[in-house]
Design an enzyme around this catalytic site. Sequence first.
Site, short mmCIF file in Angstrom:
data_model
loop_
_atom_site.label_atom_id
_atom_site.label_comp_id
_atom_site.label_asym_id
_atom_site.label_seq_id
_atom_site.Cartn_x
_atom_site.Cartn_y
_atom_site.Cartn_z
N ARG A 43 -3.17 -9.74 3.50
CA ARG A 43 -2.47 -9.56 3.87
C ARG A 43 -1.25 -10.14 4.38
O ARG A 43 -0.24 -9.99 6.02
CB ARG A 43 -3.33 -8.62 5.42
CG ARG A 43 -4.84 -7.50 5.13
CD ARG A 43 -3.59 -6.43 4.38
NE ARG A 43 -4.10 -5.32 3.97
CZ ARG A 43 -4.97 -5.34 3.33
NH1 ARG A 43 -4.82 -6.17 2.02
NH2 ARG A 43 -5.73 -4.67 3.17
N SER A 95 -5.55 0.39 9.25
CA SER A 95 -6.42 -0.41 10.03
C SER A 95 -6.26 -1.08 11.27
O SER A 95 -5.47 -1.58 10.64
CB SER A 95 -6.84 -2.13 9.10
OG SER A 95 -7.20 -0.50 8.22
N GLU A 154 -3.41 -5.58 12.49
CA GLU A 154 -2.86 -6.54 11.54
C GLU A 154 -1.59 -5.45 12.09
O GLU A 154 -0.62 -5.49 10.94
CB GLU A 154 -3.35 -4.67 10.45
CG GLU A 154 -2.62 -4.92 9.09
CD GLU A 154 -3.68 -4.87 7.82
OE1 GLU A 154 -4.88 -4.41 8.49
OE2 GLU A 154 -2.72 -3.99 7.07
C1 LIG Z 1 -2.74 6.48 6.89
C2 LIG Z 1 -2.45 4.90 6.56
C3 LIG Z 1 -3.59 4.01 6.37
C4 LIG Z 1 -3.01 2.83 5.25
N1 LIG Z 1 -3.61 2.25 4.46
C5 LIG Z 1 -3.53 0.46 3.69
C6 LIG Z 1 -4.12 0.01 2.78
O1 LIG Z 1 -5.04 0.63 2.85
N2 LIG Z 1 -3.73 -0.56 2.83
C7 LIG Z 1 -2.69 -2.23 3.13
O2 LIG Z 1 -2.13 -2.83 3.06
N3 LIG Z 1 -2.10 -0.91 4.27
C8 LIG Z 1 -1.93 -0.18 5.39
N4 LIG Z 1 -1.55 0.92 5.79
C9 LIG Z 1 -0.71 -0.14 7.29
C10 LIG Z 1 0.55 -0.06 6.02
O3 LIG Z 1 1.01 1.06 5.07
C11 LIG Z 1 1.46 -1.03 5.02
O4 LIG Z 1 1.43 -2.85 6.13
C12 LIG Z 1 2.83 -0.79 4.74
O5 LIG Z 1 3.61 -1.31 3.31
C13 LIG Z 1 4.01 -0.84 6.13
O6 LIG Z 1 4.91 -0.06 5.22
P1 LIG Z 1 6.06 0.49 5.88
O7 LIG Z 1 7.56 0.47 4.72
O8 LIG Z 1 5.47 1.51 6.55
O9 LIG Z 1 6.74 -1.41 7.08
P2 LIG Z 1 6.77 -1.13 8.43
O10 LIG Z 1 5.54 -1.00 9.25
O11 LIG Z 1 7.89 -0.93 8.16
O12 LIG Z 1 7.36 -2.82 8.02
C14 LIG Z 1 5.94 -4.05 8.36
C15 LIG Z 1 6.87 -5.02 8.70
O13 LIG Z 1 7.15 -5.61 6.91
C16 LIG Z 1 8.68 -5.83 7.84
N5 LIG Z 1 9.96 -4.89 7.01
C17 LIG Z 1 9.65 -3.61 6.35
N6 LIG Z 1 10.62 -3.38 5.40
C18 LIG Z 1 11.48 -4.64 5.47
C19 LIG Z 1 11.94 -5.12 3.55
N7 LIG Z 1 13.27 -4.77 3.55
N8 LIG Z 1 12.14 -6.61 4.08
C20 LIG Z 1 12.05 -8.00 5.36
N9 LIG Z 1 10.97 -6.80 6.17
C21 LIG Z 1 10.69 -5.51 6.07
C22 LIG Z 1 8.84 -5.50 8.90
O14 LIG Z 1 9.62 -5.80 9.83
C23 LIG Z 1 7.10 -5.79 9.46
O15 LIG Z 1 7.28 -7.01 9.68
C24 LIG Z 1 -2.04 2.11 6.20
C25 LIG Z 1 -1.12 2.37 7.06
C26 LIG Z 1 -1.67 4.36 7.33
C27 LIG Z 1 -0.65 4.61 8.15
#
Ligand SMILES: Cc1cc2nc3c(=O)[nH]c(=O)nc-3n(C[C@H](O)[C@H](O)[C@H](O)COP(=O)(O)OP(=O)(O)OC[C@H]3O[C@@H](n4cnc5c(N)ncnc54)[C@H](O)[C@@H]3O)c2cc1C
Length: 337
Positions: A164, A236, A331
């Site tokens: 992660r 998580s 996380e």
């Molecule tokens: C119901 C649910 C289930 C989930 N299950 C999983 C799972 O099974 N496995 C898992 O690994 N995660 C899981 N997650 C967590 C989440 O989905 C991941 O961490 C996902 O990759 C976050 O994507 P986001 O676009 O929402 O990023 P954000 O939450 O908006 O940002 C996450 C991070 O990335 C940075 N960021 C975003 N875009 C960019 C970019 N273009 N350039 C540089 N930095 C950037 C942000 O600054 C921040 O630090 C889950 C979340 C939920 C709500």
Amino acid sequence: MRIEENYLLKEHNTFRLPVKARWFMEYESEDELVCILRDEYFQESLSLHIGSGSNLLFLNDYNGIILHSAIKGITIAGETDDTVLLRIGAAEIWDDVVAYAVSKGWSGIENLSLIPGESGAAAVQNIGAYGVEIKQVVETVEAYNQLTFEKQTFTNEACGYDYRSSFFKNKQHDPYIITHIHLRLSKTPRYTLHYGNLKELAAACSPLTIQDIRRIIIDIRRQKLPDPAVTGNAGSFFTNPIIPADHYEALKKRYPAIPAYPMKGQVKIPAGWLIEQCGWKGKTCGQVAVYDKQALVLVNLGEATGDEIALVAERIRTAVAERFGIELVPEVHYVLS
Ligand SMILES: Cc1cc2nc3c(=O)[nH]c(=O)nc-3n(C[C@H](O)[C@H](O)[C@H](O)COP(=O)(O)OP(=O)(O)OC[C@H]3O[C@@H](n4cnc5c(N)ncnc54)[C@H](O)[C@@H]3O)c2cc1C
């Protein structure tokens, strides 16, 4: 380019917290991104790049600039007899990318079905599920240095992937903004089925197809996790702790049922199990609850604030530390301004 002032972020964070950003800026091209980065006001302001906000916890209104990409598109950047290389815009919804790959029969990311968020963030987070992490298919990542405005292409190795985590999460160097990711997928089926009861479920399908795997994963996830469109949550809340082998052996004597996964001489313990043992599963504190089907997930019952969620997380951390001597690490990324 879209620029909004005092912009409500409720639809941009899956906890569905009604916080506001002083500014919200969304760019549609690399040129627009560079234009924002070169702007003096931007350089002097606090800023945060977000994806879908599915891993963020806003503790208050954001007194700075929230940046968001609208760079989309999936193209074939290369091909061999056995593999295909996809170039994907950072704003592509991750699960749309998985659905596209599965529809073409290209394997490598089917186990990552239904993970919320955008593709750029997926490469930041090194998303993982059911025995697969995105690092296994990332070939390169295109990103801009936020301070020098230079574009760089990172090899998989330069991305510094870990559980992660990645180079892009590390705050010890200049911040980078990802515009595109390149994934290499297999044209011949290469499935990963060792995790949990995936093999048993897959055995019921004959012949097993990549569509079956996606469907099975989606079914499991829908049973175990709350849908953020209905109930605010960020998946998580804590990472699974990795502890020294001797600490694990000592715990095993006191708790023979403790689940454990060996990892490079250390041991990974499911954080959900630790939280459940401390009696938190299904517990409600005001507008915050610990999900009753998965203790690792905190949910917003409707009117919770970021502070309230953080407070419950802190109480859980304390309970786990006192009972097991393990420090849980969120996380979820806390956003404070
Ligand atoms: C119901 C649910 C289930 C989930 N299950 C999983 C799972 O099974 N496995 C898992 O690994 N995660 C899981 N997650 C967590 C989440 O989905 C991941 O961490 C996902 O990759 C976050 O994507 P986001 O676009 O929402 O990023 P954000 O939450 O908006 O940002 C996450 C991070 O990335 C940075 N960021 C975003 N875009 C960019 C970019 N273009 N350039 C540089 N930095 C950037 C942000 O600054 C921040 O630090 C889950 C979340 C939920 C709500």
